[in-house]
Design a protein around this motif. Structure first.
Motif, mmCIF file in Angstrom:
data_model
loop_
_atom_site.group_PDB
_atom_site.id
_atom_site.type_symbol
_atom_site.label_atom_id
_atom_site.label_comp_id
_atom_site.label_asym_id
_atom_site.label_seq_id
_atom_site.Cartn_x
_atom_site.Cartn_y
_atom_site.Cartn_z
ATOM 1 N N GLY A 112 33.965 37.802 39.591
ATOM 2 C CA GLY A 112 34.227 38.173 38.510
ATOM 3 C C GLY A 112 34.002 37.537 37.286
ATOM 4 N N GLU A 113 33.904 38.233 35.954
ATOM 5 C CA GLU A 113 33.484 37.393 34.745
ATOM 6 C C GLU A 113 34.688 36.712 33.902
ATOM 7 O OE1 GLU A 113 30.563 36.912 33.753
ATOM 8 O OE2 GLU A 113 29.734 38.121 35.769
ATOM 9 N N PHE A 114 35.385 35.594 34.599
ATOM 10 C CA PHE A 114 36.696 35.054 33.918
ATOM 11 C C PHE A 114 36.089 33.786 33.260
ATOM 12 C CE2 PHE A 114 38.154 37.909 37.465
ATOM 13 C CZ PHE A 114 39.223 38.519 36.902
ATOM 14 N N GLN A 115 37.164 33.524 32.374
ATOM 15 C CA GLN A 115 36.850 32.164 31.773
ATOM 16 C C GLN A 115 38.472 31.517 31.911
ATOM 17 O OE1 GLN A 115 34.938 33.352 27.722
ATOM 18 N NE2 GLN A 115 33.360 32.008 28.417
ATOM 19 N N HIS A 116 38.531 30.371 31.589
ATOM 20 C CA HIS A 116 39.853 29.538 31.606
ATOM 21 C C HIS A 116 39.729 28.570 30.764
ATOM 22 C CE1 HIS A 116 37.657 26.678 34.396
ATOM 23 N NE2 HIS A 116 38.622 25.934 33.900
ATOM 24 N N GLY A 138 37.986 43.165 37.376
ATOM 25 C CA GLY A 138 37.283 42.556 38.188
ATOM 26 C C GLY A 138 38.394 41.757 39.074
ATOM 27 N N LEU A 139 37.899 41.102 40.207
ATOM 28 C CA LEU A 139 38.888 40.449 41.148
ATOM 29 C C LEU A 139 38.789 38.953 40.477
ATOM 30 C CD1 LEU A 139 37.897 41.729 44.662
ATOM 31 C CD2 LEU A 139 40.223 42.178 43.376
ATOM 32 N N PHE A 140 39.980 38.278 40.539
ATOM 33 C CA PHE A 140 40.138 36.989 40.450
ATOM 34 C C PHE A 140 39.725 36.232 41.699
ATOM 35 C CE2 PHE A 140 42.840 38.486 36.827
ATOM 36 C CZ PHE A 140 42.785 37.409 36.121
ATOM 37 N N PRO A 141 39.294 34.995 41.615
ATOM 38 C CA PRO A 141 39.428 34.162 42.966
ATOM 39 C C PRO A 141 40.472 34.193 43.969
ATOM 40 C CG PRO A 141 38.269 32.979 41.048
ATOM 41 C CD PRO A 141 38.935 34.314 40.222
ATOM 42 N N LYS A 142 40.237 34.488 44.981
ATOM 43 C CA LYS A 142 41.454 34.258 45.978
ATOM 44 C C LYS A 142 41.770 32.841 46.158
ATOM 45 C CE LYS A 142 42.699 35.911 50.865
ATOM 46 N NZ LYS A 142 42.022 36.990 52.026
ATOM 47 N N HIS A 143 42.990 32.740 46.319
ATOM 48 C CA HIS A 143 43.391 31.335 46.064
ATOM 49 C C HIS A 143 44.872 31.176 46.865
ATOM 50 C CE1 HIS A 143 45.239 33.152 42.280
ATOM 51 N NE2 HIS A 143 46.127 32.286 42.310
ATOM 52 N N HIS A 144 45.052 29.686 47.298
ATOM 53 C CA HIS A 144 46.236 29.558 47.988
ATOM 54 C C HIS A 144 47.190 28.569 46.959
ATOM 55 C CE1 HIS A 144 48.644 26.265 50.145
ATOM 56 N NE2 HIS A 144 48.835 27.232 50.851
ATOM 57 N N ASP A 176 52.711 27.940 48.825
ATOM 58 C CA ASP A 176 52.218 28.297 50.301
ATOM 59 C C ASP A 176 52.001 29.718 50.441
ATOM 60 O OD1 ASP A 176 51.065 27.381 52.616
ATOM 61 O OD2 ASP A 176 52.986 27.634 53.745
ATOM 62 N N THR A 177 51.659 30.457 49.340
ATOM 63 C CA THR A 177 51.224 31.841 49.502
ATOM 64 C C THR A 177 49.826 31.980 48.888
ATOM 65 O OG1 THR A 177 51.976 32.245 47.192
ATOM 66 C CG2 THR A 177 53.720 32.739 49.021
ATOM 67 N N ILE A 178 49.143 33.194 49.609
ATOM 68 C CA ILE A 178 47.702 33.372 49.043
ATOM 69 C C ILE A 178 47.794 34.740 48.346
ATOM 70 C CG2 ILE A 178 45.236 33.832 50.012
ATOM 71 C CD1 ILE A 178 46.129 31.777 52.141
ATOM 72 N N HIS A 179 46.938 34.637 47.349
ATOM 73 C CA HIS A 179 46.752 36.230 46.883
ATOM 74 C C HIS A 179 45.562 36.276 45.940
ATOM 75 C CE1 HIS A 179 49.246 35.459 42.725
ATOM 76 N NE2 HIS A 179 48.092 34.700 42.652
ATOM 77 N N GLN A 180 45.083 37.421 45.774
ATOM 78 C CA GLN A 180 43.842 37.749 44.867
ATOM 79 C C GLN A 180 44.274 38.490 43.859
ATOM 80 O OE1 GLN A 180 40.247 38.803 47.122
ATOM 81 N NE2 GLN A 180 38.930 37.855 45.477
ATOM 82 N N PRO A 181 44.815 38.546 42.725
ATOM 83 C CA PRO A 181 44.817 39.214 41.884
ATOM 84 C C PRO A 181 43.676 39.908 41.160
ATOM 85 C CG PRO A 181 46.044 37.478 41.190
ATOM 86 C CD PRO A 181 44.961 36.950 42.311
ATOM 87 N N ALA A 182 43.951 41.115 40.481
ATOM 88 C CA ALA A 182 42.683 41.801 39.510
ATOM 89 C C ALA A 182 43.163 42.428 38.435
ATOM 90 C CB ALA A 182 42.446 42.972 40.580
ATOM 91 N N THR A 183 42.042 42.781 37.661
ATOM 92 C CA THR A 183 42.497 43.287 36.338
ATOM 93 C C THR A 183 41.845 44.560 36.025
ATOM 94 O OG1 THR A 183 42.444 43.085 33.940
ATOM 95 C CG2 THR A 183 40.922 41.968 35.209
ATOM 96 N N ASN A 197 46.299 23.685 43.708
ATOM 97 C CA ASN A 197 46.028 25.150 44.131
ATOM 98 C C ASN A 197 44.275 25.016 44.878
ATOM 99 O OD1 ASN A 197 48.225 26.054 43.530
ATOM 100 N ND2 ASN A 197 47.586 27.471 41.973
ATOM 101 N N GLN A 198 43.803 25.840 45.720
ATOM 102 C CA GLN A 198 42.609 25.965 46.524
ATOM 103 C C GLN A 198 42.107 27.294 46.427
ATOM 104 O OE1 GLN A 198 42.981 23.782 50.037
ATOM 105 N NE2 GLN A 198 42.609 22.037 49.125
ATOM 106 N N PHE A 199 40.809 27.455 46.170
ATOM 107 C CA PHE A 199 40.242 28.699 46.485
ATOM 108 C C PHE A 199 40.129 28.892 47.711
ATOM 109 C CE2 PHE A 199 38.265 28.024 42.032
ATOM 110 C CZ PHE A 199 39.112 28.875 41.482
ATOM 111 N N VAL A 200 40.148 30.243 48.305
ATOM 112 C CA VAL A 200 39.999 30.534 49.801
ATOM 113 C C VAL A 200 38.836 31.391 49.805
ATOM 114 C CG1 VAL A 200 41.104 31.554 51.782
ATOM 115 C CG2 VAL A 200 42.565 30.547 49.942
ATOM 116 N N SER A 201 37.892 30.977 50.518
ATOM 117 C CA SER A 201 36.851 31.849 50.737
ATOM 118 C C SER A 201 37.070 33.221 51.750
ATOM 119 C CB SER A 201 35.801 31.172 51.589
ATOM 120 O OG SER A 201 36.169 30.658 52.759
#
Length: 201
Positions: A112-116, A138-144, A176-183, A197-201
């Motif tokens: 995705g084309e995200f900035q922070h 787009g999809l956000f990075p999947k993260h824990h 201790d949850t994992i999700h991948q939000p989207a917009t 928090n950690q990105f999940v591949s």
């Protein structure tokens, strides 16, 4: 010639029971066979009572008034620092939007084309407050989530678990949850989350 069974040694019984009450025996260190179960239970119970009374028999040591004051100031500051970071998410939306325009933005790793843009950090509690934006869907990075996370939608939309959130909505995720939000159409978000928090591949 008759051989009688060995008689219990009272001193050995007391030593074994005392070590047992203190938790100083290994699992591989069984009592001598000459001790009966009733003898052992009674002896250990007596020592356990004595051990539990030790903490109450030592007089309390007074703490210096200056040290006590500094300790409570530190506790208060720690609590306030964490509370203030989460209180940021309760600011008026327009103020947060104006604040986001003053920060330095960087590309966010992942799809995705995200900035922070990081706004504030709390290293003691391993937390940070930051903005995330995208001008398109787009999809956000999947993260824990290493700890709780709270998000305020400032503009656009955010889809989490098939539910669409819009301006003014708040989303809370537990540790201790994992999700991948989207917009769907792009968004501007204000988030408070863990630094771990950690990105999940």
């Amino acid at each position: 010639m008759n051989h009688s069974a060995p008689q219990p040694n009272p001193e050995e019984l007391s030593n074994w029971a005392a070590l047992s009450a203190l938790g100083a025996l290994d699992e591989d260190d069984p009592p001598a066979e000459s001790f009966s179960a009733d003898e052992l239970d009674a002896e250990i119970a007596g020592f356990e009572d004595a051990v539990s009374a030790i903490a109450y028999s030592v007089p309390a040591m007074p703490i210096s008034p200056k040290l006590k004051e500094r300790l409570f100031q530190r506790i208060d500051a720690t609590t306030l620092q964490s509370a203030e970071l989460y209180a940021l998410i309760s600011q008026p939306i327009e103020e947060l939007i104006a604040l986001s325009n003053q920060l330095q933005w960087q590309d966010l790793e992942g799809p995705g084309e995200f900035q922070h843009a990081v706004y504030q950090t709390n290293t003691l509690h391993r937390e940070l407050a930051f903005f995330v934006k995208s001008d398109q869907g787009g999809l956000f990075p999947k993260h824990h989530h290493a700890a709780g996370e709270e998000i305020l939608v400032l503009a656009g939309d955010l889809v989490v678990d098939d539910q669409v959130y819009q301006k003014g909505d708040r989303i809370v995720s537990v540790a201790d949850t994992i999700h991948q939000p989207a917009t769907r159409n792009g968004c501007l978000l204000f988030c408070v989350a863990s630094m771990d928090n950690q990105f999940v591949s």
